[in-house]
Design a protein around this motif. Structure first.
Motif, mmCIF file in Angstrom:
data_model
loop_
_atom_site.group_PDB
_atom_site.id
_atom_site.type_symbol
_atom_site.label_atom_id
_atom_site.label_comp_id
_atom_site.label_asym_id
_atom_site.label_seq_id
_atom_site.Cartn_x
_atom_site.Cartn_y
_atom_site.Cartn_z
ATOM 1 N N LEU A 204 11.327 13.467 -3.917
ATOM 2 C CA LEU A 204 12.035 13.353 -2.641
ATOM 3 C C LEU A 204 11.456 12.224 -1.797
ATOM 4 C CD1 LEU A 204 14.102 14.430 -0.596
ATOM 5 C CD2 LEU A 204 12.358 16.056 0.189
ATOM 6 N N ALA A 205 10.112 12.121 -1.772
ATOM 7 C CA ALA A 205 9.474 11.054 -1.003
ATOM 8 C C ALA A 205 9.878 9.689 -1.539
ATOM 9 C CB ALA A 205 7.948 11.207 -1.060
ATOM 10 N N PHE A 206 9.914 9.539 -2.848
ATOM 11 C CA PHE A 206 10.326 8.274 -3.461
ATOM 12 C C PHE A 206 11.772 7.949 -3.103
ATOM 13 C CE2 PHE A 206 11.931 5.550 -6.814
ATOM 14 C CZ PHE A 206 10.875 4.679 -7.052
ATOM 15 N N ALA A 207 12.637 8.967 -3.155
ATOM 16 C CA ALA A 207 14.046 8.749 -2.842
ATOM 17 C C ALA A 207 14.243 8.364 -1.381
ATOM 18 C CB ALA A 207 14.845 10.011 -3.167
ATOM 19 N N LEU A 208 13.479 8.985 -0.482
ATOM 20 C CA LEU A 208 13.609 8.675 0.944
ATOM 21 C C LEU A 208 13.163 7.240 1.243
ATOM 22 C CD1 LEU A 208 12.363 12.007 2.570
ATOM 23 C CD2 LEU A 208 14.712 11.161 2.448
ATOM 24 N N VAL A 209 12.046 6.832 0.630
ATOM 25 C CA VAL A 209 11.588 5.454 0.826
ATOM 26 C C VAL A 209 12.580 4.478 0.214
ATOM 27 C CG1 VAL A 209 9.752 3.800 0.278
ATOM 28 C CG2 VAL A 209 9.172 6.123 0.961
ATOM 29 N N ARG A 210 13.131 4.848 -0.927
ATOM 30 C CA ARG A 210 14.119 3.983 -1.600
ATOM 31 C C ARG A 210 15.376 3.833 -0.757
ATOM 32 N NH1 ARG A 210 17.036 0.938 -2.958
ATOM 33 N NH2 ARG A 210 17.801 0.268 -4.999
ATOM 34 N N LYS A 211 15.733 4.876 -0.040
ATOM 35 C CA LYS A 211 16.920 4.816 0.813
ATOM 36 C C LYS A 211 16.735 3.826 1.948
ATOM 37 C CE LYS A 211 19.962 7.698 3.656
ATOM 38 N NZ LYS A 211 20.188 9.060 4.202
ATOM 39 N N GLY A 212 15.503 3.766 2.513
ATOM 40 C CA GLY A 212 15.185 2.783 3.538
ATOM 41 C C GLY A 212 15.596 3.209 4.930
ATOM 42 N N GLY A 213 15.189 2.387 5.903
ATOM 43 C CA GLY A 213 15.559 2.611 7.287
ATOM 44 C C GLY A 213 14.647 3.547 8.044
ATOM 45 N N TRP A 214 13.632 4.103 7.391
ATOM 46 C CA TRP A 214 12.797 5.110 8.050
ATOM 47 C C TRP A 214 11.883 4.513 9.111
ATOM 48 C CZ3 TRP A 214 13.785 10.086 7.816
ATOM 49 C CH2 TRP A 214 14.579 10.543 6.767
ATOM 50 N N PHE A 215 11.357 3.346 8.843
ATOM 51 C CA PHE A 215 10.435 2.758 9.819
ATOM 52 C C PHE A 215 11.180 2.193 11.026
ATOM 53 C CE2 PHE A 215 7.854 3.004 6.036
ATOM 54 C CZ PHE A 215 6.637 3.439 6.542
ATOM 55 N N GLN A 216 12.410 1.800 10.831
ATOM 56 C CA GLN A 216 13.220 1.426 11.992
ATOM 57 C C GLN A 216 13.492 2.647 12.860
ATOM 58 O OE1 GLN A 216 16.533 -1.477 11.382
ATOM 59 N NE2 GLN A 216 16.006 -1.276 9.199
ATOM 60 N N ALA A 217 13.734 3.793 12.212
ATOM 61 C CA ALA A 217 13.943 5.034 12.963
ATOM 62 C C ALA A 217 12.677 5.424 13.727
ATOM 63 C CB ALA A 217 14.366 6.147 12.013
ATOM 64 N N VAL B 265 0.838 -1.206 0.000
ATOM 65 C CA VAL B 265 0.000 0.000 0.000
ATOM 66 C C VAL B 265 0.872 1.255 0.000
ATOM 67 C CG1 VAL B 265 -1.690 1.328 1.337
ATOM 68 C CG2 VAL B 265 -1.967 -1.144 1.086
ATOM 69 N N ILE B 266 1.947 1.248 0.769
ATOM 70 C CA ILE B 266 2.847 2.409 0.799
ATOM 71 C C ILE B 266 3.437 2.665 -0.578
ATOM 72 C CG2 ILE B 266 5.034 3.281 1.714
ATOM 73 C CD1 ILE B 266 4.357 1.793 4.324
ATOM 74 N N VAL B 267 3.923 1.597 -1.214
ATOM 75 C CA VAL B 267 4.503 1.748 -2.552
ATOM 76 C C VAL B 267 3.420 2.128 -3.562
ATOM 77 C CG1 VAL B 267 5.677 0.539 -4.437
ATOM 78 C CG2 VAL B 267 6.405 0.174 -2.075
ATOM 79 N N GLU B 268 2.220 1.568 -3.400
ATOM 80 C CA GLU B 268 1.137 1.903 -4.314
ATOM 81 C C GLU B 268 0.785 3.383 -4.226
ATOM 82 O OE1 GLU B 268 -3.465 0.583 -5.310
ATOM 83 O OE2 GLU B 268 -2.774 0.928 -3.270
ATOM 84 N N VAL B 269 0.808 3.945 -3.028
ATOM 85 C CA VAL B 269 0.539 5.375 -2.866
ATOM 86 C C VAL B 269 1.578 6.193 -3.631
ATOM 87 C CG1 VAL B 269 0.502 7.275 -1.204
ATOM 88 C CG2 VAL B 269 -0.687 5.148 -0.677
#
Length: 332
Positions: free
Chosen positions: A161-174, A114-118
């Protein structure tokens, strides 16, 4: 207070729309709708087709773990929640995640899809809006459209920017670490995030460009097919436009509506946008006023059926769970 304001905006929007129609002449609008007759109701089931393409895009991201028919139903409920209930757009996604887990037990996979679909949907909206601007400019009826194009270009860095941040990863662990510091590691909210697993699932999806392009293509096809609603409605109302002009009206309306995503159900925003862009392409005023009412009619009928089916499904599921629990208790 914010929730109260959202609820308050619903009747205010309806009153404003009714007042606008009455001011313009309800007789002319009724005459335009009466000219088309009951044939307009075919627009309600027709909406199932573009929604089916959209559901197929979601199914691609889920790796085919659920049937297309089931995901189509969930997509219908998601859309109805977002468009008819006084919630922000994310409300539909939350409900969609919950319903999808009825068939897909992996909550992490559902959330990641769902996150990627958004993100894919945001890209599709930009592409669809750009296509509408192109058709508007080539039809030589694009006076004032340049400002919308400029607005899209200026806002484009945000989804990138949102796509790049999700692509970078680690946000949900943070987020999980932050929640642990705020509420404690044993708090239910902290335990329910599962940041590492969600980041891994997101990374797996973002590393598959062919899958992302496939989902993008299915969604874009759904948007383009949905533009036939405008084409068909205007033909029935006796003010036909070309397929390109119908696509431009729908695309520009979607651009305005999504820009005002915080307005519950897009009330008044959608009506004003459809009216403005329809008249821009030479649609008579009475028909231009009738068109958003017809779109809202289709949206309301289709959405209410979806919401009713959701409630029936919930009650049926609860009854089965209760019966199974009763059988288990009797067995002991």
């Amino acid at each position: 207070m914010k929730r109260l304001l959202r609820w308050a905006m619903l009747p205010v929007g309806i009153v404003a729309l009714i007042a606008f129609v009455l001011h313009q002449g309800v007789h002319d609008v009724a005459a335009a709708i009466d000219k088309a007759g009951w044939t307009l109701l075919w627009l309600v089931p027709f909406h199932a087709l573009p929604l089916l393409l959209d559901a197929q895009g979601w199914r691609v991201l889920l790796g085919g773990r659920a049937s297309l028919g089931f995901l189509w139903w969930v997509a219908a409920v998601r859309e109805a929640v977002s468009r008819l209930l006084p919630v922000a757009s994310i409300g539909g996604e939350v409900v969609g995640m919950r319903l999808a887990r009825w068939r897909v037990r992996d909550a992490t996979a559902v959330s990641a899809s769902v996150i990627v679909e958004v993100l894919v949907t945001i890209g599709v909206q930009y592409a669809f809006s750009a296509l509408g601007i192109v058709f508007a400019l080539t039809s030589r009826r694009g006076a004032g459209i340049e400002s919308i194009g400029l607005g899209l270009m200026l806002s484009l860095p945000l989804p990138v920017l949102a796509f790049a941040l999700v692509r970078k990863g680690g946000w949900f662990q943070a987020i999980e670490r932050f929640a642990a510091r705020m509420f404690g590691a044993s708090h239910p909210l902290t335990q329910g995030i599962g940041g590492a697993h969600l980041d891994a699932a997101l990374d797996a999806l973002m590393r598959r460009p062919c899958m992302l392009l496939s989902a993008f293509g299915w969604q874009l096809a759904g948007y383009m097919l949905g533009a036939l609603e405008v084409y068909w409605a205007l033909a029935l109302l006796g003010a036909p436009v070309s397929a390109g002009e119908a696509l431009a009206i729908e695309a520009l309306t979607q651009a305005v509506r999504h820009a005002a995503f915080m307005v519950p159900a897009g009330l008044v925003v959608q009506e004003a946008a459809v009216l403005a862009f329809a008249t821009l392409f030479g649609v008579p005023m009475d028909v231009a006023i009738a068109l958003p009412l017809i779109k809202r009619m289709r949206e309301t009928i289709f959405g209410c059926v979806a919401l009713a089916s959701w409630q029936v499904a919930e009650m049926t599921r609860r009854r089965r769970t209760r019966d199974a629990s009763a059988i288990g208790a009797n067995g002991r």
